[in-house]
Design an enzyme around this catalytic site. Structure first.
Site, PDB file in Angstrom:
ATOM      1  CG  ASP A 128     -24.665  26.034 -10.042  1.00 46.80           C
ATOM      2  OD1 ASP A 128     -24.125  26.417 -11.100  1.00 46.80           O
ATOM      3  OD2 ASP A 128     -24.480  26.587  -8.945  1.00 46.80           O
ATOM      4  CG  HIS A 135     -15.323  28.619  -7.145  1.00 49.03           C
ATOM      5  ND1 HIS A 135     -15.558  29.607  -6.203  1.00 49.03           N
ATOM      6  CD2 HIS A 135     -16.298  27.689  -6.970  1.00 49.03           C
ATOM      7  CE1 HIS A 135     -16.629  29.285  -5.498  1.00 49.03           C
ATOM      8  NE2 HIS A 135     -17.102  28.131  -5.927  1.00 49.03           N
ATOM      9  CD  GLU A 201     -21.453  30.046  -5.659  1.00 48.61           C
ATOM     10  OE1 GLU A 201     -22.131  29.409  -6.490  1.00 48.61           O
ATOM     11  OE2 GLU A 201     -20.804  29.514  -4.744  1.00 48.61           O
ATOM     12  CD  GLU A 203     -22.798  29.609 -10.747  1.00 45.78           C
ATOM     13  OE1 GLU A 203     -23.334  28.855 -11.585  1.00 45.78           O
ATOM     14  OE2 GLU A 203     -22.776  29.382  -9.525  1.00 45.78           O
ATOM     15  CG  ASP A 235     -25.720  29.592  -7.069  1.00 47.92           C
ATOM     16  OD1 ASP A 235     -26.821  29.607  -6.491  1.00 47.92           O
ATOM     17  OD2 ASP A 235     -24.881  28.680  -6.917  1.00 47.92           O
ATOM     18  NE  ARG A 239     -20.324  31.427  -0.439  1.00 45.48           N
ATOM     19  CZ  ARG A 239     -20.397  30.761  -1.596  1.00 45.48           C
ATOM     20  NH1 ARG A 239     -20.745  29.487  -1.602  1.00 45.48           N
ATOM     21  NH2 ARG A 239     -20.132  31.361  -2.722  1.00 45.48           N
ATOM     22  CD  GLN A 242     -22.228  26.434   0.212  1.00 45.81           C
ATOM     23  OE1 GLN A 242     -22.259  27.660   0.127  1.00 45.81           O
ATOM     24  NE2 GLN A 242     -21.691  25.683  -0.715  1.00 45.81           N
ATOM     25  CE  LYS A 255     -24.277  27.202  -3.391  1.00 48.60           C
ATOM     26  NZ  LYS A 255     -23.390  28.097  -4.108  1.00 48.60           N
ATOM     27  CB  THR A 259     -30.729  31.185  -9.098  1.00 51.03           C
ATOM     28  OG1 THR A 259     -30.502  30.200  -8.089  1.00 51.03           O
ATOM     29  CG2 THR A 259     -29.564  31.208 -10.067  1.00 51.03           C
ATOM     30  CD  GLU A 366     -13.661  31.884  -5.124  1.00 54.75           C
ATOM     31  OE1 GLU A 366     -14.813  32.073  -5.575  1.00 54.75           O
ATOM     32  OE2 GLU A 366     -12.719  31.472  -5.821  1.00 54.75           O
TER      33      GLU A 366
HETATM   34 CA    CA Z   1     -22.955  27.933  -7.885  1.00 53.10          CA
END
Ligand code: CA
Length: 432
Positions: A128, A135, A201, A203, A235, A239, A242, A255, A259, A366
């Site tokens: 990834d 971002h 996420e 992607e 993804d 948080r 993380q 993560k 996915t 975000e």
């Molecule tokens: Ca990602």
């Protein structure tokens, strides 16, 4: 404009100009390769067995009876291109071979709602990247402040990490909220429990076709010959886990629990009409990353959140793939510059796709600015993070003149976390 005898509406994601590949299953039968056309899945194993693909380079290989696309991915661009031309010919409104053979059509075409879509490939390795400047700047601003938002290496190389292939799941697979460690702001010690800041996420991912030998880098100008096609990727990200675990080696458990990907792989050739330049790269990349041609694609992307209790969807993101700073080819070249070997069926992903405006942000982190600006939902309520029962759906398509080349969607519903005592088997262990 080219048309199929299978009628498609202008907003359909799967006209004859698309012809993506996927692995489908009909109840009681073995999974095999199909292509999407309108509301139907065409069984390519039957097309192949009927000899209709002879002369394309797949004959004698039974390549479309395989339960994964890996063998087809390994054959390379000239075979992909021949098969694609042949399928476009066979599905053309003016070609009678399939159009007028009712018996064959009954066997070979399945309505989409009658099949289950599986993962398109056996994914050996998953990488990834982190290729959106917007971002990376947003996340950096939240975690380190505005002055240190973008790390000094970011504009010189595509940042990435080696992800987890075993937990990649096809669209529709429910995702369980993970358990883990997090450290509350006002505490000296971590606590254990269900993730409290679950995120998505947005992607785009790509599947690798022919690989390279260990020790032999793929030059950036040849990198796209190693790219079979594209999918949508979510993804999923924890948080709070993380934030506590990511230093100094980057994301790990935040993560690795799931996915999600869309099941249809769009051939790079189908996306050619939508090729475009990405943002200007300043400073100029080092020579091994200079692609020398337009390396991006204009792909409209939208994200929807649907709570279980109201059932009302809210579009929370509307953005475009062409905002991405680093191109697919640059990322493939960078990945292999050490001589690292990539293999057919490997998946790589772009990283979160965000644009310059608020509604173009590709994650809850975000969108809600780390929980300080909750997103308002149609049907009432708001979200800073994803809650149990919420369904997250990503859709994507290229808009042509009177037609669309689409991915369909990738969707997943969040299930509540497992009980902590059941998981640890030790009540005392829960109260760390
Ligand atoms: Ca990602």
């Amino acid at each position: 404009m080219k048309k199929s005898f299978i009628e498609t509406k202008p907003e359909s994601h799967f006209p004859i100009q698309n012809l993506p590949y996927g692995i489908f299953k009909v109840t009681g039968q073995r999974p095999r390769v199909g292509t999407a056309i309108g509301d139907y899945v065409l069984d390519l194993s039957l097309i192949e067995q009927a000899g209709l693909l002879d002369g394309t380079g797949v004959e004698g290989k039974n390549i479309f009876s395989s339960p994964s696309l890996n063998p087809f991915m390994a054959l390379g661009r000239s075979v992909w291109s021949s098969v694609r031309s042949k399928l476009q010919y066979l599905l053309d409104e003016n070609t009678s071979i399939l159009r007028d053979d009712n018996n064959f059509r009954v066997q070979a075409f399945h309505r989409m709602e009658d099949v289950t879509m599986l993962l398109p490939a056996e994914i050996g390795d998953y990488t990834d990247f982190y290729a959106s400047k917007e971002h990376a700047t947003n996340v950096g601003t939240m975690f380190r402040g505005k002055d240190n938002a973008l790390m000094p290496n970011w504009t010189h190389l595509p940042i990435g990490y080696h992800g987890r292939a075993s937990s990649i799941v096809p669209s529709g697979t429910p995702v369980r909220r993970p358990l883990g460690q997090r450290k509350p702001k006002d505490s000296d010690y971590p606590v254990f429990g269900p993730c409290t800041q679950l995120d998505f996420e947005l992607e785009i991912g790509w599947f690798i076709g022919p690989g390279n030998n260990l020790g032999e880098p793929i030059p950036v100008q040849q990198a796209e010959d190693h790219v079979f096609g594209l999918v949508l990727v979510n993804d999923w990200s924890a948080r709070d886990i993380q934030a506590w675990e990511y230093q100094p080696l980057g994301p790990f458990l935040a993560k690795n629990f799931a996915t999600s990907i869309s099941p249809w792989v769009l051939p790079l050739e189908a996306l050619e009409p939508f090729r475009t330049a990405g943002p200007k790269q300043e400073p100029e990349p080092l020579p091994y990353l200079q692609q020398g041609k337009n390396g991006s694609f204009t792909i409209n992307l939208e994200v929807y959140l649907t709570p279980e209790n109201t059932g009302k969807e809210t579009r929370i993101t509307k953005t475009n793939f062409n905002y991405m700073y680093w191109s697919i080819a640059q990322q493939v070249a960078h990945h292999t510059i050490t001589g690292c070997n990539i293999r057919p069926g490997d998946m790589q992903a772009s990283g979160t796709i965000s644009g310059p405006h608020r509604e173009e942000r590709g994650s809850m982190l975000e969108l809600s600015w780390r929980g300080t600006q909750p997103v308002q939902l149609n049907g009432g309520g708001e979200r800073s993070w994803i809650e149990d029962g919420d369904t997250l759906t990503i859709s994507g398509w290229c808009q042509g003149d009177g037609y669309r080349i689409g991915f369909g969607e990738v969707s997943g519903q969040i299930l509540p976390a497992h009980s902590e005592t059941n998981v640890t088997g030790n009540e005392a262990a829960v109260k760390i």
